[in-house]
Design a protein around this motif. Structure first.
Motif, short mmCIF file in Angstrom:
data_model
loop_
_atom_site.label_atom_id
_atom_site.label_comp_id
_atom_site.label_asym_id
_atom_site.label_seq_id
_atom_site.Cartn_x
_atom_site.Cartn_y
_atom_site.Cartn_z
N GLU A 25 0.84 -1.20 0.00
CA GLU A 25 0.00 0.00 0.00
C GLU A 25 0.87 1.25 0.00
OE1 GLU A 25 -3.42 1.79 -0.46
OE2 GLU A 25 -3.49 -0.32 0.09
N GLY A 26 0.55 2.19 -0.87
CA GLY A 26 1.30 3.43 -0.97
C GLY A 26 2.45 3.40 -1.95
N VAL A 96 -0.27 4.45 -6.60
CA VAL A 96 -0.45 5.04 -7.91
C VAL A 96 0.18 4.12 -8.96
CG1 VAL A 96 0.01 7.06 -9.37
CG2 VAL A 96 -0.35 7.37 -6.92
N VAL A 97 -0.53 3.92 -10.06
CA VAL A 97 0.01 3.24 -11.24
C VAL A 97 0.07 4.29 -12.35
CG1 VAL A 97 -0.28 1.38 -12.92
CG2 VAL A 97 -0.97 1.02 -10.54
N VAL A 98 1.26 4.48 -12.91
CA VAL A 98 1.49 5.56 -13.86
C VAL A 98 1.92 5.01 -15.21
CG1 VAL A 98 2.80 7.68 -14.31
CG2 VAL A 98 2.25 7.04 -11.95
N HIS A 99 1.26 5.46 -16.26
CA HIS A 99 1.64 5.17 -17.65
C HIS A 99 2.86 6.03 -17.98
CE1 HIS A 99 1.50 5.94 -21.98
NE2 HIS A 99 0.72 4.90 -22.12
N ASP A 100 3.93 5.40 -18.48
CA ASP A 100 5.16 6.12 -18.80
C ASP A 100 5.63 5.71 -20.18
OD1 ASP A 100 7.70 7.53 -18.41
OD2 ASP A 100 8.57 5.55 -18.07
N CYS A 101 5.90 6.71 -21.03
CA CYS A 101 6.32 6.40 -22.39
C CYS A 101 7.75 5.86 -22.45
CB CYS A 101 6.17 7.62 -23.29
SG CYS A 101 7.27 8.98 -22.82
N GLY A 102 8.51 6.01 -21.38
CA GLY A 102 9.87 5.50 -21.36
C GLY A 102 10.92 6.51 -21.74
N THR A 103 10.52 7.60 -22.40
CA THR A 103 11.51 8.58 -22.86
C THR A 103 11.76 9.68 -21.85
OG1 THR A 103 9.80 9.89 -23.98
CG2 THR A 103 10.93 8.21 -25.30
N GLN A 104 10.95 9.76 -20.81
CA GLN A 104 11.05 10.85 -19.85
C GLN A 104 11.67 10.35 -18.54
OE1 GLN A 104 10.23 13.86 -20.85
NE2 GLN A 104 9.26 13.24 -22.75
N ALA A 105 13.00 10.26 -18.52
CA ALA A 105 13.67 9.79 -17.30
C ALA A 105 13.38 10.72 -16.12
CB ALA A 105 15.18 9.70 -17.53
N TRP A 106 13.15 12.01 -16.39
CA TRP A 106 12.88 12.96 -15.30
C TRP A 106 11.58 12.61 -14.58
CZ3 TRP A 106 8.55 16.01 -15.07
CH2 TRP A 106 7.83 16.19 -16.25
N ALA A 115 8.19 8.55 -3.97
CA ALA A 115 8.14 7.28 -3.22
C ALA A 115 9.03 7.36 -1.98
CB ALA A 115 8.57 6.12 -4.12
N ARG A 116 10.24 7.90 -2.13
CA ARG A 116 11.15 8.03 -0.98
C ARG A 116 10.56 8.92 0.10
NH1 ARG A 116 15.26 8.32 -4.81
NH2 ARG A 116 15.27 10.60 -4.69
N ARG A 117 9.96 10.05 -0.31
CA ARG A 117 9.38 10.98 0.67
C ARG A 117 8.30 10.31 1.51
NH1 ARG A 117 9.75 14.87 -3.42
NH2 ARG A 117 7.57 14.55 -3.96
N ARG A 118 7.53 9.44 0.88
CA ARG A 118 6.46 8.79 1.64
C ARG A 118 6.91 7.47 2.25
NH1 ARG A 118 2.02 6.92 -2.87
NH2 ARG A 118 1.99 9.08 -3.48
N GLY A 119 8.20 7.13 2.11
CA GLY A 119 8.73 5.91 2.69
C GLY A 119 8.24 4.66 2.00
N ARG A 120 7.95 4.78 0.71
CA ARG A 120 7.43 3.65 -0.06
C ARG A 120 8.39 3.33 -1.20
NH1 ARG A 120 4.96 1.51 3.48
NH2 ARG A 120 4.51 -0.04 1.90
N ALA A 121 8.02 2.37 -2.04
CA ALA A 121 8.90 1.90 -3.11
C ALA A 121 8.34 2.27 -4.49
CB ALA A 121 9.06 0.38 -3.02
N LEU A 122 9.25 2.37 -5.45
CA LEU A 122 8.90 2.58 -6.86
C LEU A 122 9.20 1.29 -7.61
CD1 LEU A 122 8.09 4.50 -9.21
CD2 LEU A 122 10.53 5.03 -9.43
N HIS A 123 8.21 0.80 -8.36
CA HIS A 123 8.35 -0.45 -9.13
C HIS A 123 8.14 -0.14 -10.60
CE1 HIS A 123 8.03 -2.62 -5.30
NE2 HIS A 123 7.06 -1.78 -5.02
N LEU A 124 8.84 -0.89 -11.44
CA LEU A 124 8.77 -0.70 -12.88
C LEU A 124 8.22 -1.96 -13.53
CD1 LEU A 124 9.61 1.27 -15.18
CD2 LEU A 124 11.86 0.18 -15.13
N ARG A 189 -4.79 -8.36 -12.63
CA ARG A 189 -4.92 -7.51 -11.44
C ARG A 189 -3.56 -7.03 -10.95
NH1 ARG A 189 -6.92 -9.69 -6.39
NH2 ARG A 189 -6.29 -11.69 -7.25
N ILE A 190 -3.51 -5.76 -10.64
CA ILE A 190 -2.38 -5.17 -9.92
C ILE A 190 -2.97 -4.65 -8.62
CG2 ILE A 190 -0.66 -3.33 -9.88
CD1 ILE A 190 -0.60 -3.51 -12.98
N THR A 191 -2.54 -5.23 -7.51
CA THR A 191 -3.16 -4.91 -6.23
C THR A 191 -2.14 -4.27 -5.28
OG1 THR A 191 -2.68 -7.09 -5.29
CG2 THR A 191 -4.77 -6.83 -6.45
#
Length: 194
Positions: A25-26, A96-106, A115-124, A189-191
């Motif tokens: 969660e988060g 949050v699940v985010v659509h990313d075109c892959g070209t925008q590293a920023w 993710a770091r600010r909220r103490g959570r993880a970023l997954h690809l 499903r992505i849960t």
């Protein structure tokens, strides 16, 4: 199946892959791949509360604009609306699940910091569709990108996939999951769980 930290899972070429992926969660999940490769389709099918998809924003604006007005004229407004919605979702603290075109590293950098600010993880989640599959997907939806834009996307996505295959995740990412079209189709499903 909650993914452990700092891992790369390759689900490509498997006869039977998972029907769902679970995250904490988060956490923030970024779905990257070629235009027409199935990112929007996967998000619409597998994410219960919906995802942040620039294509949805574009379609909303297209319904409001005169038919004869080229998209290039109001594209900056679409992007502004998309990133505004993304910022609101990130401030909410929810998953949050985010659509990313892959070209925008920023954008991935921004998501990693959030993710770091909220103490959570970023997954690809990386959709490894072939160029032919992606072009077919563009034709099926009746909208394509220029050859130049497609080549840029192809280079960026190829670099992301090759880096993940060698165990090198983009800065700030905790995990990467590689999916081919068959594995993405099986994923229903992505849960997010506490």
């Amino acid at each position: 199946m909650v993914l452990p930290s700092a891992t790369v899972r390759d689900l490509r070429g498997r006869a039977a892959g998972p029907a769902w992926l679970g995250f904490a969660e988060g956490d923030i999940v970024v779905v990257s791949g070629l235009p027409g490769g199935g990112k929007s389709t996967l998000i619409k099918r597998a994410v219960e509360q919906g995802g942040i998809d620039s294509q949805d924003v574009r379609e909303r604006w297209e319904r409001m604009m005169p038919d004869r007005l080229p998209y290039a004229v109001y594209r900056p407004l679409v992007r502004l609306a998309h990133y505004g919605g993304l910022a609101r979702a990130l401030r909410s603290g929810r998953s949050v699940v985010v659509h990313d075109c892959g070209t925008q590293a920023w954008v991935r950098g921004l998501l990693a910091r959030a993710a770091r600010r909220r103490g959570r993880a970023l997954h690809l989640l990386l959709l490894d569709a072939s160029p032919a599959e992606a072009l077919s997907g563009q034709a099926a939806r009746g909208r394509g990108v220029s050859a130049y834009a497609f080549a840029r996307h192809r280079g960026a996505v190829t670099r992301l996939i090759r880096a993940a295959e060698s165990g090198h995740l983009p800065s700030g990412c905790t995990s990467a999951t590689l999916l081919d079209r068959a594995a993405a189709t099986r994923l229903t499903r992505i849960t997010f769980r506490p």
